[in-house]
Every structure is written in structure tokens, then in C-alpha cells.
Design an enzyme around this catalytic site. Sequence first.
Site, PDB file in Angstrom:
ATOM      1  N   ASP A 101       0.321  -1.317  -0.311  1.00 12.60           N
ATOM      2  CA  ASP A 101       0.125  -0.412   0.193  1.00 12.60           C
ATOM      3  C   ASP A 101       0.777   1.322   0.101  1.00 12.60           C
ATOM      4  O   ASP A 101       0.126   2.555   0.017  1.00 12.60           O
ATOM      5  CB  ASP A 101      -1.143  -0.083   1.314  1.00 12.60           C
ATOM      6  CG  ASP A 101      -2.109  -0.523   1.095  1.00 12.60           C
ATOM      7  OD1 ASP A 101      -2.470  -1.655  -0.540  1.00 12.60           O
ATOM      8  OD2 ASP A 101      -2.926  -1.250   1.516  1.00 12.60           O
ATOM      9  N   ASP A 163      -6.581  -5.132  -4.445  1.00 11.51           N
ATOM     10  CA  ASP A 163      -6.587  -3.908  -4.171  1.00 11.51           C
ATOM     11  C   ASP A 163      -5.221  -2.974  -5.063  1.00 11.51           C
ATOM     12  O   ASP A 163      -4.863  -1.477  -5.367  1.00 11.51           O
ATOM     13  CB  ASP A 163      -6.253  -3.877  -3.279  1.00 11.51           C
ATOM     14  CG  ASP A 163      -7.033  -4.369  -2.386  1.00 11.51           C
ATOM     15  OD1 ASP A 163      -7.579  -5.544  -3.333  1.00 11.51           O
ATOM     16  OD2 ASP A 163      -7.411  -3.873  -1.457  1.00 11.51           O
TER      17      ASP A 163
END
Length: 385
Positions: A101, A163
Site C-alpha cells: 500500500d 487492490d
Amino acid sequence: MTDQQQTSAPFGKGEWVNEAWNQALAKTLRNAKRIGSGFPHASSEGVYDLAEPEWWTAGFWPGMLWLLYQGSGEEDLKRLACECERKLDRVLDAYVRLDHDLGFMWTLTSVASYKLTGDETSRTRALKAANYLAARFNLKGGFIRAWNPWYEGDSNAGLAIIDCCMNVPLLFWASRTSGDPRYAHIAEAHMDTVVKHFVRSDGSAYHIVTFDPVTGERIGGLGGQGYAPESAWSRGTSWAIYGLTLAYHHTGKSDYLYAAQRVANFFLSRLSEDHVPAWDFRAPLELQALRDSSAGACAASGLLLLAEKVGAEDGAVYRTSAERILKSLYESYGAWEDPNEEGLVLHGTSHYPEQRNLDVPLIYGDYFFVEGLARLKNGGPFFWE
Ligand code: GLY
């Protein structure tokens, strides 16, 4: 009149877009007084929690401050966004908590700052983050490893998740700014894996795919934040729409564009009457009343970019659909007049299987809602591009 003008003129000029933008700006200016340079994630009882800066959502509040600063010139918003970015230095320096991330976090802080201010310190931070992200690449499997072990003895070196489609734009940016193609090679290899191993023939997508981290062989799909391994988690679907479109934007590779369209068509065909998705399109019907407004907002911004990339006919469908989603979020999912609710967009679902943050505003829902409005207002530059 050109085709492009025909598809875009009636929508971008809608008065509601300016109204929604002004409401989002006013509410964010109010929220900024309490949140300051904190890192909100989910709103509970009307108040945003403040997460630790290591959490994957740390970029969305500063990213939203940058978007609204771009459109308003409000210096306070810029000051707070810069403060957030500086606070993230300790996360980058400590290294151990960083996972894939990095892309979400430093694209919306340091890349944003560099694009808007030209600050070289921001560029250096974003390049550091890109290097850490690139180092997570598994050469045999052609994927970027998602997470670090969650507990002693956890073995997740072979997990990749949908993601990450939104993390790889940081790598495309790094190649462009440095002139070194290696980052883009890794980004492309990961996105090739997404097309091959994540996107199903009907356009739905797996949340998690497991690989043997030693041989690189695909093992299978996992349900992750969706209802089940073969279900269709709506936020994952929206990460795929937007991420594949961005991969096409950065490379011009038609495989990514076709895959983005396949996923977008699936997403749009499954939307409920109010144009906002259930949290999982294949959850049992009785669970589908629970919406995920954040998936709607993210998909809408991605669809607006997708609309620019395809011919006039498909482009008009994607643009109209995106506008319907955003308008519905504005008219039926907002709490604009409620001073006791900090969230901009209500009814997000963060993690149904773990029963976390259900039916609440989520900072990424707010972020993508504002980004979608900025696209309708012909704003930009956009940080992922
Ligand atoms: N990236 C985690 C989520 O979408 O909830």
C-alpha cells in the site's frame, strides 16, 4: 460539434456538480479544524476515527485536501496536506510496517505534492516509496507481494490482491520521473498477472490470488474482503476498473483497456436501482442491502477516465454511468446539512467478513467522490496519472 463534446457537454455542466463540490469543500474545511493533519479512516457516530499513519488509508485525507486545494486555493488545506506528508516520513524510515500500500499512501501525498508544487523533497520521498514497492516483486510469479506476515509464523509471501492495481501507478510515475524503465517493467508484469489470473471471463475479479512464492505457480483464489472465493467484492471490482484503465493510460497496451472494459461492464450490469453497488455483487440477496458507497465512488472516477480512453459510443455509456453514481451519492448518500456527521459519503462497507466498519462513511469513499467531481469539473492533474 465533435463526438467528445457531444458525450461530455450535458454532464459536466450539471449544476449539482458545483453544488456537490461546494458542499464537499465546506464540510472538509469544517472537518479540518478537528482532524488537522491526522489520518481518518472510518466515521463512527458521526466522528472520524484517527488511524495510525502506518495504516493503508493514510493517503486519502491529504489526497483529498490536495484535490480541494487545487480547486479552491485554500492555503490551509495545502498546509495540512504537507504536514501529513511529513508525518509519514517516520513510517517510510522505519520500513518494517510497509507493505504494497506504499502506492496508495505516497501517490496521494508525495506524488500529489510534487505534481502541484514541484517540491523535490516530495519527489525523493515518492521515489523511495517506489523502490520499496518494486522490491516486493516476485519474479517467478510475476506479482507484487501484498502483505507482510500478520502474526508470528504467518506465511503470506505468495499472496497478491486486486487492490494493488491502484498501487502500481506509483511505479509508472517513478519510471517517468527518473527515466528508468525498471519500475514500469514491474508494474506491467504485475498488471499482466492481474489480467491473466484475477479477472474472470465474466468480468468479475478475485480479491486474493495465492501463488507458490518459490515456483510462482498459481494456487487459487481466496474470498478476502468479499463474501466467498468465487463471489464479486464490489470494491475489488472498482480497484480493477480504475487500475486497469490507469495501466492502459500509462502503457497504451490494449489488453489492459479490454480487461478494464470487461470489468466495467460487469460492474455496471450489477448495479442496484440507485446506481450504488452492494458490498459484494454475489453475496446472498439478504446481504445485498448493505451497500459500499466507496466502491461506487472509486468506480465512478475510474469510469470517467475510461470514458476518455474509448470511442464516443462506449465513452458516453461510461461517462453517463459515472455521473449517475456520483449524483446518487450526492443526493441520497450525503449528510451535507448534518453538523454531527463528519463523513461526506454515508454507507460504505470496509470489511464485511470481519464485521468491521459496516454502513459508515469511509475516507476513501470521500476521496474518490471528490476526485470524481473534480473530473466532472475538468480539474486535475490527477495523482495516479
Ligand atoms: N485495500 C483494502 C480495501 O480496499 O479495503
